[in-house]
Scaffold this motif. Structure first.
Motif, PDB file in Angstrom:
ATOM      1  N   THR A   8     -34.481 -20.316 -17.142  1.00 17.80           N
ATOM      2  CA  THR A   8     -34.653 -20.535 -18.564  1.00 17.80           C
ATOM      3  C   THR A   8     -36.002 -21.241 -18.780  1.00 17.80           C
ATOM      4  O   THR A   8     -36.646 -21.664 -17.822  1.00 17.80           O
ATOM      5  CB  THR A   8     -33.447 -21.364 -19.064  1.00 17.80           C
ATOM      6  OG1 THR A   8     -33.395 -21.310 -20.458  1.00 17.80           O
ATOM      7  CG2 THR A   8     -33.526 -22.814 -18.622  1.00 17.80           C
ATOM      8  N   LEU A  12     -39.079 -26.857 -20.752  1.00 23.28           N
ATOM      9  CA  LEU A  12     -38.070 -27.931 -20.729  1.00 23.28           C
ATOM     10  C   LEU A  12     -38.171 -28.696 -19.413  1.00 23.28           C
ATOM     11  O   LEU A  12     -38.433 -28.114 -18.356  1.00 23.28           O
ATOM     12  CB  LEU A  12     -36.661 -27.350 -20.883  1.00 23.28           C
ATOM     13  CG  LEU A  12     -36.318 -26.763 -22.248  1.00 23.28           C
ATOM     14  CD1 LEU A  12     -34.973 -26.048 -22.200  1.00 23.28           C
ATOM     15  CD2 LEU A  12     -36.299 -27.866 -23.318  1.00 23.28           C
ATOM     16  N   ALA A  14     -35.921 -30.353 -17.446  1.00 17.71           N
ATOM     17  CA  ALA A  14     -34.960 -30.156 -16.342  1.00 17.71           C
ATOM     18  C   ALA A  14     -35.214 -28.836 -15.591  1.00 17.71           C
ATOM     19  O   ALA A  14     -35.368 -28.856 -14.365  1.00 17.71           O
ATOM     20  CB  ALA A  14     -33.524 -30.250 -16.845  1.00 17.71           C
ATOM     21  N   PRO A  15     -35.294 -27.702 -16.284  1.00 17.79           N
ATOM     22  CA  PRO A  15     -35.506 -26.451 -15.542  1.00 17.79           C
ATOM     23  C   PRO A  15     -36.826 -26.443 -14.763  1.00 17.79           C
ATOM     24  O   PRO A  15     -36.899 -25.860 -13.674  1.00 17.79           O
ATOM     25  CB  PRO A  15     -35.522 -25.372 -16.621  1.00 17.79           C
ATOM     26  CG  PRO A  15     -34.890 -25.973 -17.806  1.00 17.79           C
ATOM     27  CD  PRO A  15     -35.042 -27.451 -17.713  1.00 17.79           C
ATOM     28  N   ILE A  18     -36.158 -28.419 -11.666  1.00 20.34           N
ATOM     29  CA  ILE A  18     -35.285 -27.646 -10.764  1.00 20.34           C
ATOM     30  C   ILE A  18     -36.114 -26.573 -10.054  1.00 20.34           C
ATOM     31  O   ILE A  18     -36.018 -26.399  -8.837  1.00 20.34           O
ATOM     32  CB  ILE A  18     -34.116 -27.017 -11.554  1.00 20.34           C
ATOM     33  CG1 ILE A  18     -33.182 -28.120 -12.072  1.00 20.34           C
ATOM     34  CG2 ILE A  18     -33.354 -26.011 -10.688  1.00 20.34           C
ATOM     35  CD1 ILE A  18     -32.161 -27.663 -13.108  1.00 20.34           C
ATOM     36  N   ASN A  64     -30.942 -19.737 -12.898  1.00 17.83           N
ATOM     37  CA  ASN A  64     -30.757 -20.935 -13.725  1.00 17.83           C
ATOM     38  C   ASN A  64     -30.916 -20.567 -15.201  1.00 17.83           C
ATOM     39  O   ASN A  64     -31.894 -20.933 -15.856  1.00 17.83           O
ATOM     40  CB  ASN A  64     -31.744 -22.032 -13.329  1.00 17.83           C
ATOM     41  CG  ASN A  64     -31.490 -23.307 -14.117  1.00 17.83           C
ATOM     42  OD1 ASN A  64     -30.399 -23.485 -14.678  1.00 17.83           O
ATOM     43  ND2 ASN A  64     -32.480 -24.173 -14.194  1.00 17.83           N
ATOM     44  N   LEU A  87     -26.693 -21.249 -11.337  1.00 17.15           N
ATOM     45  CA  LEU A  87     -26.859 -22.698 -11.498  1.00 17.15           C
ATOM     46  C   LEU A  87     -26.406 -23.205 -12.861  1.00 17.15           C
ATOM     47  O   LEU A  87     -26.428 -24.411 -13.110  1.00 17.15           O
ATOM     48  CB  LEU A  87     -28.329 -23.093 -11.265  1.00 17.15           C
ATOM     49  CG  LEU A  87     -28.982 -22.584  -9.970  1.00 17.15           C
ATOM     50  CD1 LEU A  87     -30.380 -23.152  -9.821  1.00 17.15           C
ATOM     51  CD2 LEU A  87     -28.144 -22.935  -8.745  1.00 17.15           C
ATOM     52  N   ASP A  88     -26.049 -22.309 -13.771  1.00 21.00           N
ATOM     53  CA  ASP A  88     -25.647 -22.760 -15.111  1.00 21.00           C
ATOM     54  C   ASP A  88     -24.567 -21.851 -15.700  1.00 21.00           C
ATOM     55  O   ASP A  88     -24.812 -21.124 -16.659  1.00 21.00           O
ATOM     56  CB  ASP A  88     -26.877 -22.831 -16.032  1.00 21.00           C
ATOM     57  CG  ASP A  88     -26.625 -23.630 -17.316  1.00 21.00           C
ATOM     58  OD1 ASP A  88     -25.499 -24.119 -17.514  1.00 21.00           O
ATOM     59  OD2 ASP A  88     -27.566 -23.746 -18.127  1.00 21.00           O
ATOM     60  N   SER A 132     -23.343 -25.318 -20.521  1.00 19.99           N
ATOM     61  CA  SER A 132     -23.386 -26.718 -20.078  1.00 19.99           C
ATOM     62  C   SER A 132     -23.337 -27.667 -21.262  1.00 19.99           C
ATOM     63  O   SER A 132     -22.697 -28.720 -21.196  1.00 19.99           O
ATOM     64  CB  SER A 132     -24.648 -26.990 -19.264  1.00 19.99           C
ATOM     65  OG  SER A 132     -24.595 -26.271 -18.070  1.00 19.99           O
ATOM     66  N   ARG A 136     -20.322 -30.450 -21.643  1.00 21.27           N
ATOM     67  CA  ARG A 136     -20.592 -31.891 -21.776  1.00 21.27           C
ATOM     68  C   ARG A 136     -19.950 -32.413 -23.069  1.00 21.27           C
ATOM     69  O   ARG A 136     -19.354 -33.484 -23.074  1.00 21.27           O
ATOM     70  CB  ARG A 136     -22.103 -32.150 -21.795  1.00 21.27           C
ATOM     71  CG  ARG A 136     -22.751 -31.929 -20.439  1.00 21.27           C
ATOM     72  CD  ARG A 136     -24.276 -32.028 -20.480  1.00 21.27           C
ATOM     73  NE  ARG A 136     -24.821 -31.309 -19.326  1.00 21.27           N
ATOM     74  CZ  ARG A 136     -26.106 -31.097 -19.101  1.00 21.27           C
ATOM     75  NH1 ARG A 136     -27.018 -31.573 -19.939  1.00 21.27           N
ATOM     76  NH2 ARG A 136     -26.503 -30.430 -18.021  1.00 21.27           N
ATOM     77  N   TRP A 159     -32.116 -29.217 -27.109  1.00 18.23           N
ATOM     78  CA  TRP A 159     -32.629 -29.788 -25.854  1.00 18.23           C
ATOM     79  C   TRP A 159     -34.021 -30.403 -26.016  1.00 18.23           C
ATOM     80  O   TRP A 159     -34.500 -31.066 -25.102  1.00 18.23           O
ATOM     81  CB  TRP A 159     -32.711 -28.796 -24.699  1.00 18.23           C
ATOM     82  CG  TRP A 159     -31.489 -28.122 -24.170  1.00 18.23           C
ATOM     83  CD1 TRP A 159     -31.361 -26.774 -23.936  1.00 18.23           C
ATOM     84  CD2 TRP A 159     -30.258 -28.718 -23.679  1.00 18.23           C
ATOM     85  NE1 TRP A 159     -30.125 -26.495 -23.367  1.00 18.23           N
ATOM     86  CE2 TRP A 159     -29.436 -27.661 -23.210  1.00 18.23           C
ATOM     87  CE3 TRP A 159     -29.767 -30.031 -23.616  1.00 18.23           C
ATOM     88  CZ2 TRP A 159     -28.153 -27.877 -22.675  1.00 18.23           C
ATOM     89  CZ3 TRP A 159     -28.497 -30.240 -23.093  1.00 18.23           C
ATOM     90  CH2 TRP A 159     -27.717 -29.170 -22.630  1.00 18.23           C
ATOM     91  N   ASN A 185     -29.174 -34.697 -23.265  1.00 14.84           N
ATOM     92  CA  ASN A 185     -30.228 -34.688 -22.230  1.00 14.84           C
ATOM     93  C   ASN A 185     -31.301 -35.742 -22.537  1.00 14.84           C
ATOM     94  O   ASN A 185     -31.409 -36.248 -23.667  1.00 14.84           O
ATOM     95  CB  ASN A 185     -30.847 -33.288 -22.022  1.00 14.84           C
ATOM     96  CG  ASN A 185     -31.797 -32.871 -23.122  1.00 14.84           C
ATOM     97  OD1 ASN A 185     -31.776 -33.412 -24.225  1.00 14.84           O
ATOM     98  ND2 ASN A 185     -32.628 -31.889 -22.832  1.00 14.84           N
ATOM     99  N   ASP A 213     -29.445 -36.350 -17.392  1.00 18.24           N
ATOM    100  CA  ASP A 213     -30.360 -35.625 -16.493  1.00 18.24           C
ATOM    101  C   ASP A 213     -30.998 -36.588 -15.501  1.00 18.24           C
ATOM    102  O   ASP A 213     -31.042 -36.321 -14.325  1.00 18.24           O
ATOM    103  CB  ASP A 213     -31.520 -34.898 -17.208  1.00 18.24           C
ATOM    104  CG  ASP A 213     -31.141 -33.524 -17.751  1.00 18.24           C
ATOM    105  OD1 ASP A 213     -30.157 -32.952 -17.275  1.00 18.24           O
ATOM    106  OD2 ASP A 213     -31.831 -33.029 -18.674  1.00 18.24           O
ATOM    107  N   GLN A 230     -28.548 -36.225 -12.726  1.00 12.91           N
ATOM    108  CA  GLN A 230     -28.291 -34.978 -12.007  1.00 12.91           C
ATOM    109  C   GLN A 230     -29.457 -34.902 -11.020  1.00 12.91           C
ATOM    110  O   GLN A 230     -30.609 -34.837 -11.434  1.00 12.91           O
ATOM    111  CB  GLN A 230     -28.343 -33.771 -12.938  1.00 12.91           C
ATOM    112  CG  GLN A 230     -27.409 -33.883 -14.155  1.00 12.91           C
ATOM    113  CD  GLN A 230     -27.163 -32.546 -14.809  1.00 12.91           C
ATOM    114  OE1 GLN A 230     -26.194 -31.860 -14.487  1.00 12.91           O
ATOM    115  NE2 GLN A 230     -28.008 -32.153 -15.734  1.00 12.91           N
TER     116      GLN A 230
HETATM  117  C1  IPT Z   1     -29.784 -28.517 -18.159  1.00 11.74           C
HETATM  118  C2  IPT Z   1     -30.369 -29.842 -18.571  1.00 11.74           C
HETATM  119  O1  IPT Z   1     -29.420 -30.861 -18.396  1.00 11.74           O
HETATM  120  C3  IPT Z   1     -30.818 -29.824 -20.012  1.00 11.74           C
HETATM  121  O2  IPT Z   1     -31.593 -30.967 -20.220  1.00 11.74           O
HETATM  122  C4  IPT Z   1     -31.611 -28.569 -20.378  1.00 11.74           C
HETATM  123  O3  IPT Z   1     -32.914 -28.688 -19.875  1.00 11.74           O
HETATM  124  C5  IPT Z   1     -30.927 -27.341 -19.843  1.00 11.74           C
HETATM  125  O4  IPT Z   1     -30.665 -27.459 -18.444  1.00 11.74           O
HETATM  126  C6  IPT Z   1     -31.760 -26.097 -20.070  1.00 11.74           C
HETATM  127  O5  IPT Z   1     -31.023 -24.996 -19.745  1.00 11.74           O
HETATM  128  S1  IPT Z   1     -29.486 -28.568 -16.403  1.00 11.74           S
HETATM  129  C7  IPT Z   1     -28.736 -27.034 -16.036  1.00 11.74           C
HETATM  130  C8  IPT Z   1     -28.717 -26.840 -14.548  1.00 11.74           C
HETATM  131  C9  IPT Z   1     -27.337 -27.016 -16.579  1.00 11.74           C
END
Ligand code: IPT
Length: 271
Positions: A8, A12, A14-15, A18, A64, A87-88, A132, A136, A159, A185, A213, A230
């Protein structure tokens, strides 16, 4: 091996962290990673990103992108012989996945503010198209209910930091202010902190904030952010190792999810 990563939006935090962790782990093991970014949340966009990776003859896929159980099954079909690790997705779905436990993470945030004595708790969720974000949110509500509590307001963000900023403005326009805000987040929490401070509220004396996060920079927010960690390095390591084991035939791609733990990191936005 060459690994494909369909991800994704990399703008952002987090991605992108990752993806970086995946790339680092793969490089250490001597493998290449080809990345394809999905620019919108439609399943068509995800499928075309995956087709692009398959056309480049990747040996295995990491995905992801937030996907419904149905869509993830369809993607597994489309991948044929190429193993895919998600992953999601919903932890209850049967595709092979590595996930942080969303219920556990949500619970840790609620338990923390409730233990500090907060009862007027506002929620800022992620976009509800994201599985996700929904899990949450459900986790927050379920844990609040165990304490006979309901959120004093619920708003849905996207986000981004700017959405956290704008939604906090809306929360502060309501007659009753929360004493704590749980945010789905850290990036949205960044905007929340700015909005509260512009309004003249003291953090954490008047309002506590919990993120989610623990991205690379969250300890440098002002005040340093209390959040649910995370561990993205660990996610990168575990996902690459797991996929490579499948490729080496040591493991068949197992249905079901490997669950990673989340934990509360207490800094200076809660009291
Ligand atoms: C998830 C993050 O927690 C959130 O901040 C946002 O960036 C999102 O990804 C984008 O898809 S983490 C994901 C592995 C669930």
């Amino acid at each position: 091996f060459t690994l494909g990563l369909a991800t994704t939006e990399l703008a952002l935090h987090a991605p992108s962290q990752i993806a970086s962790a995946i790339k680092t782990q793969a490089n250490q093991m001597g493998f290449n990673v080809v990345i394809s970014m999905v620019e919108d949340l439609s399943v068509q966009a995800c499928r075309s990103a995956i087709n692009e990776l398959l056309a480049q003859r990747v040996d295995g896929l990491l995905i992801n992108v937030s996907l419904s159980t149905e869509d993830s099954h369809a993607i597994v079909q489309a991948c044929g012989e190429v193993p895919a690790l998600f992953l999601d997705v919903d932890p209850a779905s049967e595709v092979s996945s590595i996930l942080f436990d969303p219920h556990e993470g949500a619970r840790q945030g609620v338990e923390h503010v409730v233990a500090l004595g907060h009862r007027e708790i506002a929620l800022i969720t992620g976009p509800l198209v994201s599985i996700s974000a929904r899990l949450r949110y459900q986790g927050w509500l379920a844990t609040l209910a165990e304490h006979q509590l309901e959120p004093c307001s619920v708003l849905h963000g996207d986000w981004s930091a700017v959405s956290g900023y704008q939604l906090t403005g809306q929360i502060l326009n309501l007659p009753k202010h929360p004493t704590a805000i749980l945010v789905a987040n850290d990036q949205m929490a960044l905007g929340v902190l700015r909005a509260l401070q512009e309004y003249g509220l003291q953090i954490p004396a008047q309002v506590s904030v919990v993120g989610y996060d623990d991205t690379e920079d969250s300890a440098c927010y002002y005040p340093p952010l209390t959040t649910i960690k995370q561990d993205f390095r660990m996610l990168g390591q575990e996902s690459v190792k797991h996929l490579v084991q499948c490729l080496e035939g040591r493991n068949r791609p197992q249905a079901g999810s490997l669950r990673l733990a989340t934990r509360l990191v207490q800094r200076h936005t809660t009291a």
